[in-house]
Design a protein around this motif. Structure first.
Motif, short mmCIF file in Angstrom:
data_model
loop_
_atom_site.label_atom_id
_atom_site.label_comp_id
_atom_site.label_asym_id
_atom_site.label_seq_id
_atom_site.Cartn_x
_atom_site.Cartn_y
_atom_site.Cartn_z
N ASP A 147 36.04 50.15 28.66
CA ASP A 147 35.35 48.93 29.04
C ASP A 147 36.34 47.80 29.35
O ASP A 147 36.03 46.63 29.23
N GLU A 148 37.55 48.17 29.72
CA GLU A 148 38.54 47.14 30.03
C GLU A 148 38.20 46.48 31.35
O GLU A 148 37.43 46.99 32.16
N SER A 149 38.78 45.33 31.59
CA SER A 149 38.52 44.60 32.82
C SER A 149 39.09 45.33 34.02
O SER A 149 39.94 46.20 33.89
N GLU A 150 38.61 44.96 35.17
CA GLU A 150 39.04 45.62 36.40
C GLU A 150 40.52 45.38 36.66
O GLU A 150 41.01 44.25 36.59
N GLU A 151 41.26 46.46 36.92
CA GLU A 151 42.68 46.34 37.16
C GLU A 151 42.96 45.99 38.62
O GLU A 151 42.22 46.38 39.51
N GLU A 152 44.03 45.28 38.84
CA GLU A 152 44.45 44.97 40.20
C GLU A 152 45.26 46.15 40.73
O GLU A 152 46.29 46.52 40.17
N ARG A 153 44.82 46.74 41.81
CA ARG A 153 45.46 47.94 42.33
C ARG A 153 46.56 47.56 43.33
O ARG A 153 46.43 46.59 44.08
N PRO A 154 47.63 48.37 43.35
CA PRO A 154 48.79 47.98 44.18
C PRO A 154 48.51 48.01 45.67
O PRO A 154 49.16 47.28 46.43
N GLN A 155 47.55 48.85 46.13
CA GLN A 155 47.32 48.93 47.58
C GLN A 155 46.78 47.63 48.17
O GLN A 155 46.77 47.46 49.39
N ALA A 156 46.33 46.72 47.32
CA ALA A 156 45.82 45.45 47.83
C ALA A 156 46.92 44.61 48.47
O ALA A 156 46.64 43.76 49.32
N SER A 157 48.18 44.83 48.07
CA SER A 157 49.28 44.03 48.61
C SER A 157 50.02 44.72 49.75
O SER A 157 50.98 44.16 50.27
N PHE A 158 49.60 45.90 50.16
CA PHE A 158 50.29 46.61 51.23
C PHE A 158 49.97 45.96 52.57
O PHE A 158 48.85 45.51 52.82
N ALA A 159 50.96 45.97 53.45
CA ALA A 159 50.73 45.45 54.80
C ALA A 159 49.85 46.41 55.60
O ALA A 159 49.02 45.99 56.40
N ARG A 160 50.05 47.71 55.39
CA ARG A 160 49.25 48.71 56.09
C ARG A 160 48.25 49.31 55.10
O ARG A 160 48.62 49.99 54.16
#
Length: 600
Positions: A147-160
């Motif tokens: 039930d942890e909070s939503e994690e920030e995924r690394p693909q959000a910062s990709f240019a492509r």
């Protein structure tokens, strides 16, 4: 003929669908399994009946029996050994011990759901307990395990970024298709490579971790001067919809590199793309077309040219064998190195490769996956060109011959009329077909590019859980599964998560069987909820209600396409068929239909 000889020589084995070799269980073991399931069913029935005194008495007796056997065998509860179980009954809450088998856990969940009891799993360390209760679970257990909070995924910062809203379309075209076809039809000279030697004979420096653009560019300059390089990828398939390449391993004959693909993601196409496209450099993979080649195309827009797949070569030689057994069987590594590699593979093959920083064992496993590919390629070529070669061994791998044993789809024609072979071709001998087959299949793996997933309306029927349960589903349940499948796919595309991470297939099946219209009904159907299902439980309830309203009059017995008198004639003809002949062979279906209608 080979398979018939194997069956005759191994009478204790049984041949099953999808080419699986499995041991026949003894009748005594099957009787014990049936007895254990019957006992579990009896306990669940006592919980449903509310017989508290009997439950507490049975719990004490089972606990004493388990303690006695464990004390005699000298084992602790987590050590495995004989299959035992016990439970603790407090009121109407029954908690089962953690060493139930997977089949028994599934049976226990199903038995509790059939009697409309609440059932859930809870984890304490590495132990998983199953609890069955007549009352709704407490608020503490209702939260589930993740039930942890939503994690920030690394693909959000990709240019492509990969567009998750794309559906299945025409496959992409390899820009060097003509080169791939030319390479597939022209194996290299027979002794173009160095003679193989055991990979552990010469010392190697520790693998270099590449995390910066400067280190990546230096790697590119060094690998560009090589004639061959071993390649492997570690891909995460849960925290992204289509998958995400997290680690890229490259190995030459003297050095190993582990590239953090998340740190230098946007620079990999510029630096390593020309190396993968260079036909003068041989890229060596193991099982390239399953994950590696599609992932390079999807995440980095990289196309591979001139590839050798050690798994395809092994299939042509001895059948499908795992990487570690193949290395050991061809004497590429010694027993200690193979044992270390197998232990690391068991632990880290399905690890969370998105987590940073990576541990030392993770880096060691990643480097070992690509370190031995070049000597393995040498050993496979020598075995393919050897006058004796190797013979299939069904004990090498549980998936002997495997699902990919039918090579007709990707096999180039290997007859002399179809493949132009010059008179001075060095492969003109008994092993020519095998080596050309392995080489052609390897080069054709370059064409296995990534394709988006199909639309869920056309994909739900191919789901494994649906195919396993479709015969037991009614018309309304089939419509509900299709609606839930579409809902899950749309949510997974929106969140950029794997559909099975959002809601596993067996959870969908449990919801379909229960058809819950309240939150309590949903908790009985499946608990603990996956995180994203728990947050959208009301959406599922409304979806189930809408499907039930839309199909209120459709869940009726299906009428037979034949009149009753025609069915009687068909039954008589089938009954009169010869016992040793299949009815469809003795009387073709069209003849049966014409005969029945003529008689009527």
């Amino acid at each position: 003929r080979l398979l018939r000889r194997i069956r005759r020589s191994a009478p204790e084995m049984r041949w099953r669908k999808r080419s699986k070799w499995v041991k026949k269980g003894s009748e005594e073991e099957r009787q014990k399994e049936r007895a254990r399931k019957a006992e579990l069913s009896r306990i669940v029935a006592q919980v449903a009946a509310g017989d508290v005194e009997r439950l507490e008495r049975l719990g004490r007796e089972s606990r004493e029996a388990c303690d006695e056997v464990l004390e005699e065998s000298g084992r602790r509860e987590g050590d495995g050994g004989p299959l035992l179980w016990s439970f603790e009954a407090q009121g109407l809450v029954t908690k089962f011990v953690p060493w139930l088998t997977g089949a028994e856990r599934a049976y226990l969940h199903g038995a509790a759901a059939e009697r409309r009891l609440f059932h859930w799993s809870s984890r304490t360390g590495r132990e998983r307990h199953i609890t069955v209760s007549a009352a709704a679970p407490a608020g503490e257990a209702l939260r589930g395990e993740d039930d942890e909070s939503e994690e920030e995924r690394p693909q959000a910062s990709f240019a492509r970024k990969v567009d998750t809203r794309r559906y299945r379309c025409e496959p992409a075209r390899h820009p060097a298709l003509e080169v791939v076809e030319l390479l597939a039809r022209n194996p290299p000279p027979r002794r173009a490579t160095e003679s193989p030697r055991r990979a552990t004979e010469s010392p190697r420096p520790a693998a270099q971790l590449v995390e910066t653009v400067e280190a990546l560019e230096a790697l590119g300059r060094e690998v560009a001067t090589e004639r061959e390089v071993g390649v492997d990828l570690e891909v995460d398939t849960e925290k992204s919809y289509d998958g995400l390449a997290c680690v890229l391993q490259l190995s030459t004959r003297s050095r190993d590199f582990v590239v953090d693909a998340l740190a230098v993601h946007d620079d990999i196409p510029r630096v390593l793309g020309p190396i993968f496209a260079d036909a003068r450099i041989l890229k060596i993979f193991h099982a390239a077309e399953s994950t590696d080649v599609p992932s390079l195309h999807r995440d980095f827009d990289v196309f591979v040219t001139n590839l050798f797949d050690t798994q395809r070569a092994a299939i042509c030689l001895m059948g499908r064998v795992g990487l570690v057994p193949l290395l050991q069987r061809l004497s590429v590594v010694d027993a200690d190195t193979a044992a270390r590699h197998a232990a690391l593979k068991e632990r880290y093959q399905t690890a969370d490769w998105l987590r940073r920083p990576m541990t030392a064992d993770q880096l060691e496993y990643a480097a070992m996956d690509s370190r031995f590919l070049i000597p393995l390629k040498d050993a496979l070529l020598d075995a393919l060109t050897s006058p004796h070669g190797l013979t299939p061994a069904p004990g090498d791998d549980d998936d002997f011959w495997g699902d990919d044993a039918d090579l007709s789809e990707h096999t180039l024609p290997c007859d002399d009329d179809d493949l132009p072979i010059p008179d001075d071709d060095p492969w003109q001998d008994d092993e020519a077909t095998a080596i050309r087959q392995a080489w052609a299949l390897s080069q054709r793996a370059c064409l296995k590019l990534w394709r988006p997933r199909p639309h869920p309306d056309a994909a739900y029927e191919a789901d494994k859980c649906f195919k396993r349960e479709r015969r037991n589903f009614s018309t309304v349940q089939t419509a509900l599964f299709a609606a839930l499948f579409t809902w899950r796919d749309d949510l997974a595309r929106t969140l950029d998560l794997s559909p099975n991470f959002v809601c596993p297939g067996y959870c969908l099946v449990a919801i379909v069987k229960a058809m819950p219209t309240t939150l309590d009904d949903l908790a009985i159907a499946f608990f603990p909820y996956p995180r994203h299902v728990r947050r959208r439980a009301l959406q599922i309830i409304h979806l189930v209600q809408a499907v039930l309203d839309r199909n209120a009059t459709r869940d009726e017995p299906r009428e037979s396409p034949f009149p009753i008198d025609e069915l009687a004639v068909l039954a008589a003809v089938y009954r009169d068929a010869r016992p040793h002949t299949r009815p469809s062979t003795a009387h073709p279906r069209g003849c049966l239909l014409r005969a029945s209608r003529t008689s009527s």
